[in-house]
Design a protein around this motif. Structure first.
Motif, PDB file in Angstrom:
ATOM      1  N   ILE A  84       0.880  -1.167   0.000  1.00  0.00           N
ATOM      2  CA  ILE A  84       0.000   0.000   0.000  1.00  0.00           C
ATOM      3  C   ILE A  84       0.917   1.215   0.000  1.00  0.00           C
ATOM      4  O   ILE A  84       1.688   1.418   0.939  1.00  0.00           O
ATOM      5  N   VAL A  85       0.850   1.982  -1.076  1.00  0.00           N
ATOM      6  CA  VAL A  85       1.704   3.155  -1.231  1.00  0.00           C
ATOM      7  C   VAL A  85       0.867   4.387  -0.912  1.00  0.00           C
ATOM      8  O   VAL A  85      -0.165   4.625  -1.539  1.00  0.00           O
ATOM      9  N   ILE A  86       1.328   5.147   0.062  1.00  0.00           N
ATOM     10  CA  ILE A  86       0.630   6.377   0.429  1.00  0.00           C
ATOM     11  C   ILE A  86       1.513   7.551   0.053  1.00  0.00           C
ATOM     12  O   ILE A  86       2.638   7.681   0.543  1.00  0.00           O
ATOM     13  N   LEU A  87       1.006   8.384  -0.847  1.00  0.00           N
ATOM     14  CA  LEU A  87       1.707   9.620  -1.163  1.00  0.00           C
ATOM     15  C   LEU A  87       1.296  10.636  -0.106  1.00  0.00           C
ATOM     16  O   LEU A  87       0.112  10.883   0.099  1.00  0.00           O
ATOM     17  N   ASP A  88       2.268  11.195   0.574  1.00  0.00           N
ATOM     18  CA  ASP A  88       2.003  12.077   1.713  1.00  0.00           C
ATOM     19  C   ASP A  88       2.837  13.356   1.628  1.00  0.00           C
ATOM     20  O   ASP A  88       3.623  13.658   2.531  1.00  0.00           O
ATOM     21  N   PRO A  89       2.660  14.118   0.532  1.00  0.00           N
ATOM     22  CA  PRO A  89       3.429  15.359   0.387  1.00  0.00           C
ATOM     23  C   PRO A  89       2.844  16.453   1.289  1.00  0.00           C
ATOM     24  O   PRO A  89       1.705  16.344   1.753  1.00  0.00           O
ATOM     25  N   PRO A  90       3.612  17.517   1.507  1.00  0.00           N
ATOM     26  CA  PRO A  90       3.045  18.649   2.250  1.00  0.00           C
ATOM     27  C   PRO A  90       1.898  19.276   1.451  1.00  0.00           C
ATOM     28  O   PRO A  90       1.866  19.210   0.221  1.00  0.00           O
TER      29      PRO A  90
END
Length: 169
Positions: A84-90
């Motif tokens: 499970i890939v979570i993109l978590d940019p500001p």
């Protein structure tokens, strides 16, 4: 390989998922195509039972990349995923991408369906909702699959993920 890619509007989910699907030669399934029925008069939400049925068929395949911001009804995909890939940019980065995407839509395809000010405001509201409370809900939801989670916060992390996935494909 079965990858589930999620994150906020404007985080780069679609772009990353397309790269991962191409590198691994597995089919890509955008959740937006399951969640929404596309209509010239405006998209409408698909019936929940129908979208769960569609998703259920997809996750039974041996290999896939599924991407989308939707996580409230996608447990069957996250459970079956290898990663499970979570993109978590500001948040500032997603807002910048939303604005850039809006300008490109206006410039290259006219106002169109998603190139309207109304659509821009909708995406900015989705972003605010995500960072306001849905992000916490996502991380609470996926806690049960902590051994599968990869959090990507920047371009360097994204490149490393693409490289790692390419090596295992």
């Amino acid at each position: 390989m079965r990858l589930f890619v999620t994150g906020p509007t404007g985080s780069g989910k679609s772009t990353l998922a397309a790269k991962l699907a191409q590198r691994t030669a597995v089919p890509l399934f955008p959740l937006d195509e399951i969640h929404w029925v596309r209509c010239l008069s405006g998209d409408r939400r698909r019936d929940p039972a129908e979208r769960l049925s569609m998703l259920g068929e997809i996750v039974q395949l041996d290999a896939w990349v599924i991407e989308g911001v939707q996580f409230r009804w996608t447990d069957i995909a996250m459970e079956r995923a290898n990663r499970i890939v979570i993109l978590d940019p500001p948040r500032w980065r997603t807002i910048t991408r939303i604005l850039r995407r809006f300008v490109n839509r206006r410039r290259f395809s006219g106002a169109g369906h998603r190139g309207t000010v109304k659509a821009l405001l909708e995406e900015l509201r989705w972003s605010a909702d995500y960072y306001g409370h849905e992000r916490r809900m996502l991380f609470d939801t996926i806690g049960q699959w902590s051994d599968k989670i990869i959090v990507v916060r920047d371009d360097k992390g994204e490149r490393a993920l693409i490289e790692a996935v390419s090596e295992t494909a």
